[in-house]
Design a protein around this motif. Structure first.
Motif, mmCIF file in Angstrom:
data_model
loop_
_atom_site.group_PDB
_atom_site.id
_atom_site.type_symbol
_atom_site.label_atom_id
_atom_site.label_comp_id
_atom_site.label_asym_id
_atom_site.label_seq_id
_atom_site.Cartn_x
_atom_site.Cartn_y
_atom_site.Cartn_z
ATOM 1 N N GLN A 1 0.826 -1.205 0.000
ATOM 2 C CA GLN A 1 0.000 0.000 0.000
ATOM 3 C C GLN A 1 0.863 1.260 0.000
ATOM 4 O O GLN A 1 0.548 2.238 -0.698
ATOM 5 N N LYS A 2 1.947 1.246 0.754
ATOM 6 C CA LYS A 2 2.841 2.409 0.782
ATOM 7 C C LYS A 2 3.415 2.687 -0.605
ATOM 8 O O LYS A 2 3.452 3.840 -1.054
ATOM 9 N N TRP B 1 0.715 3.996 -3.089
ATOM 10 C CA TRP B 1 0.351 5.381 -2.787
ATOM 11 C C TRP B 1 1.454 6.330 -3.260
ATOM 12 O O TRP B 1 1.172 7.360 -3.894
ATOM 13 N N GLU C 1 1.144 9.378 -5.937
ATOM 14 C CA GLU C 1 1.389 10.765 -5.566
ATOM 15 C C GLU C 1 2.365 11.458 -6.514
ATOM 16 O O GLU C 1 2.216 12.644 -6.799
ATOM 17 N N ILE D 1 2.409 9.128 3.829
ATOM 18 C CA ILE D 1 2.208 7.967 2.960
ATOM 19 C C ILE D 1 2.539 6.674 3.693
ATOM 20 O O ILE D 1 1.888 5.643 3.498
ATOM 21 N N PRO E 1 -1.326 4.127 6.142
ATOM 22 C CA PRO E 1 -1.867 2.766 6.003
ATOM 23 C C PRO E 1 -2.020 2.036 7.338
ATOM 24 O O PRO E 1 -2.918 1.200 7.487
ATOM 25 N N ARG F 1 -7.079 11.997 -0.448
ATOM 26 C CA ARG F 1 -6.255 12.325 -1.607
ATOM 27 C C ARG F 1 -6.513 11.308 -2.724
ATOM 28 O O ARG F 1 -6.676 10.109 -2.456
ATOM 29 N N ALA G 1 -4.597 9.785 -4.790
ATOM 30 C CA ALA G 1 -3.663 8.662 -4.844
ATOM 31 C C ALA G 1 -3.858 7.686 -3.699
ATOM 32 O O ALA G 1 -3.362 6.554 -3.756
ATOM 33 N N ALA G 2 -4.592 8.097 -2.658
ATOM 34 C CA ALA G 2 -4.787 7.211 -1.504
ATOM 35 C C ALA G 2 -5.820 6.130 -1.799
ATOM 36 O O ALA G 2 -5.722 5.024 -1.267
ATOM 37 N N ALA H 1 -4.700 2.755 -2.841
ATOM 38 C CA ALA H 1 -3.755 2.176 -1.890
ATOM 39 C C ALA H 1 -4.408 1.712 -0.593
ATOM 40 O O ALA H 1 -3.796 0.948 0.159
ATOM 41 N N LEU H 2 -5.624 2.173 -0.316
ATOM 42 C CA LEU H 2 -6.259 1.893 0.963
ATOM 43 C C LEU H 2 -7.609 1.207 0.743
ATOM 44 O O LEU H 2 -8.665 1.813 0.937
#
Length: 206
Positions: A14-15, A18, A22, A162, A166, A194, A196-197, A200-201
């Motif tokens: 996830q990091k 993201w 970004e 970032i 998570p 955001r 881009a999140a 990733a989440l």
């Protein structure tokens, strides 16, 4: 185009996802590890001898370890944005990135595996309760730090957010009693909104 190897259920993947989002870099993410397997195959071990996820490929560059991937993407594609050139300012982000790996993530992992992934080997109630208590103590530290701050480091969004968000995302959606952390919730809602999140989440957490 970047290639990110790893399943999105991994907090470390996830990091990387993201960070790539970004800095505006297109990427292909390839499911590997966990239920997908493949991370012990020779072809993957040639990229990452630890057999863990994530692994990032950027042309001829191949990087493993999630925080190293975030730093690489920030330095190469996010200079002046999520990357701080000045060492003291960058250290503000670095310390929270390290805190995530050495403090928050180890604290919450036993409860996550016991309550969410329901690993039969990690169902000890005492171990889960200990994990909850340790995580709450770590989040108390984060709550205090965020008093009067919009972001974790240097008053602008960056690598630390970032990396740590998570962990907050995982904990705030776990079936555990939730303490009232107004600063954490404010910060989490801000960074999780955001664009881009989103990729990733994922929800539900798994």
């Amino acid at each position: 185009m970047l290639t990110i190897w790893g399943r999105i259920s991994s907090i470390n993947v996830q990091k990387a996802v993201w960070a790539a989002g970004e800095v505006g870099q297109p990427f292909e993410r390839i499911d590997i590890g966990g239920k997908f397997g493949g991370n012990r195959e020779p072809a993957y071990l040639a990229k990452n001898p630890n057999g863990l996820v994530p692994t990032l490929e950027d042309g001829e560059v191949c990087i493993w370890e999630s925080n190293s991937i975030v730093r690489y993407l920030a330095a190469r594609y996010g200079s002046g944005w999520i990357w701080e050139e000045e060492p003291a300012r960058r250290a503000e982000a670095d310390r929270w990135m390290d805190w995530m790996n050495t403090q928050l993530q180890p604290a919450l992992t036993p409860a996550f595996w016991g309550l969410v992934r329901k690993d039969p080997a990690r169902q000890d109630p005492a171990a889960i309760e200990e994990s909850i208590a340790k995580t709450e103590a770590k989040l108390d530290v984060l709550e205090a730090h965020l008093t009067g701050r919009s972001y974790l480091a240097n008053e602008r969004f960056g690598m630390a957010d970032i990396t740590v968000a998570p962990g907050a995302h995982r904990w705030l959606h776990m079936p555990v009693p939730q303490k009232d952390w107004p600063n954490i919730r404010r910060w989490y809602q801000q960074v999780a909104a955001r664009p881009a999140a989103g990729p990733a989440l994922p929800l539900p957490i798994a």
